[in-house]
Design an enzyme around this catalytic site. Structure first.
Site, PDB file in Angstrom:
ATOM      1  CG  ASP A   1       4.911  13.110  11.845  1.00 26.78           C
ATOM      2  OD1 ASP A   1       5.014  14.123  11.164  1.00 26.78           O
ATOM      3  OD2 ASP A   1       5.078  11.932  11.196  1.00 26.78           O
TER       4      ASP A   1
ATOM      5  CG  LEU B   1      -2.065  -1.143   1.333  1.00 26.40           C
ATOM      6  CD1 LEU B   1      -2.901  -1.062   2.519  1.00 26.40           C
ATOM      7  CD2 LEU B   1      -2.775  -1.200   0.247  1.00 26.40           C
ATOM      8  N   GLY B   2       1.963   1.336   0.663  1.00 23.15           N
ATOM      9  CA  GLY B   2       2.957   2.574   0.664  1.00 23.15           C
ATOM     10  C   GLY B   2       4.072   2.244   1.650  1.00 23.15           C
ATOM     11  CE  LYS B   3      10.982   2.389   2.459  1.00 21.72           C
ATOM     12  NZ  LYS B   3      12.116   1.881   1.633  1.00 21.72           N
TER      13      LYS B   3
END
Length: 287
Positions: free
Chosen positions: A192, A69-71
């Site tokens: 964040d 899905l992503g990093k």
């Protein structure tokens, strides 16, 4: 309008309390009451399941590219299906040896905090795995991915103004919950907050994710002095950057940056632009 927004965000509330060093800045186990050598899997968490490495491999087809899905900064995220049939998102912590301790801290903080939070605008932690040296976080699966992708045309659907307002309000509610003492007894600073950490479900309901840098504010205090400035460039509160003083308003500033992203469709920092146009906040201030 952008100038006024930026000016408002830059009005900081000054704490009258005496500055002090944080005795547990890197001890999320203060919540846990564990020592730093105790793996999280040895303590059952309320509302969180504990998984094995084998279960994580089965859920993701051995972390196949089809399920990628992503990093992020601390690992890769995969779509997975648990033995129960539930579809989830699995973060596989991947760090070089010199950052292992940092990754372990983020892992512990996220498990500890998310297992205690319950709000429709915060991503839900399904469980985790601390099998040997392997670390995994298992979240609810959010079909529409992250906000930044949609704002930059990567998502399948374009975001109209009502949808953008819906996302902004949902994210605001999530932050308000974190900043209230109703979450865990004392306020939490996300530290964040950014558009890639605002995830969207099938109905484009916003859910805040990634709590590895979250900080519990000391009881009765509005300002906390940190040893290091942590977060993402482009979303930093200027006062936090220059003084190390972390406040709830640090999240509010980051939320303002995300609002600018929603209004303009631009990234907070875009290095493909000219030097004077790379920082969205500065560009809005100038205009």
């Amino acid at each position: 309008m952008p100038f006024g927004l930026v000016s408002a965000w830059n009005k900081r509330r000054r704490s009258k309390s005496q500055d002090h060093t944080n005795p547990w800045i890197y001890k999320p186990v203060e919540f846990w009451k564990l020592d730093d050598q105790t793996p999280p899997s040895t303590k059952p968490r309320h509302g969180s399941s504990v998984f094995t490495l084998k279960e994580m491999e089965e859920a993701t087809c051995s972390f196949s590219d089809e399920n990628f899905l992503g990093k992020g900064g601390f690992g890769r995220v995969y779509k997975g299906t648990l033995r129960s049939g539930e579809v989830v998102a699995i973060k596989k912590m991947e760090l070089p040896s010199f950052k292992e301790a940092e990754g372990e801290r983020e892992f512990r903080v996220e498990v500890d905090i998310l297992s205690r939070l319950d709000h429709p605008n915060l991503v839900s932690l399904i469980g985790y795995s601390a099998d040997g040296k392997h670390r995994f976080l298992v979240y609810e699966y959010l079909q529409k991915g992250n906000l930044q992708d949609h704002l930059n045309g990567i998502g399948e659907e374009k975001m109209d103004w009502p949808m953008r307002l819906k996302v902004a309000l949902g994210a605001a509610r999530g932050l308000a919950y974190l900043h209230s003492s109703s979450a865990v007894g004392i306020p939490i600073v996300h530290r964040d907050f950014k558009s890639t950490n605002v995830l969207l479900n099938a109905n484009f309901e916003a859910k805040i994710s990634d709590f590895g840098l979250a900080k519990l504010m000391p009881e009765g205090q509005e300002t906390f002095v940190t040893a290091r400035v942590l977060g993402t460039f482009g979303y930093f509160d200027p006062e936090y950057t220059s003084t190390g003083k972390l406040t709830l308003q640090s999240d509010v500033y980051a939320f303002g940056v995300v609002l600018l992203e929603l209004l303009t469709g631009r990234r907070a920092v875009d290095l493909s632009q000219g030097s004077s146009d790379q920082n969205l906040v500065l560009q809005a201030y100038i205009e």
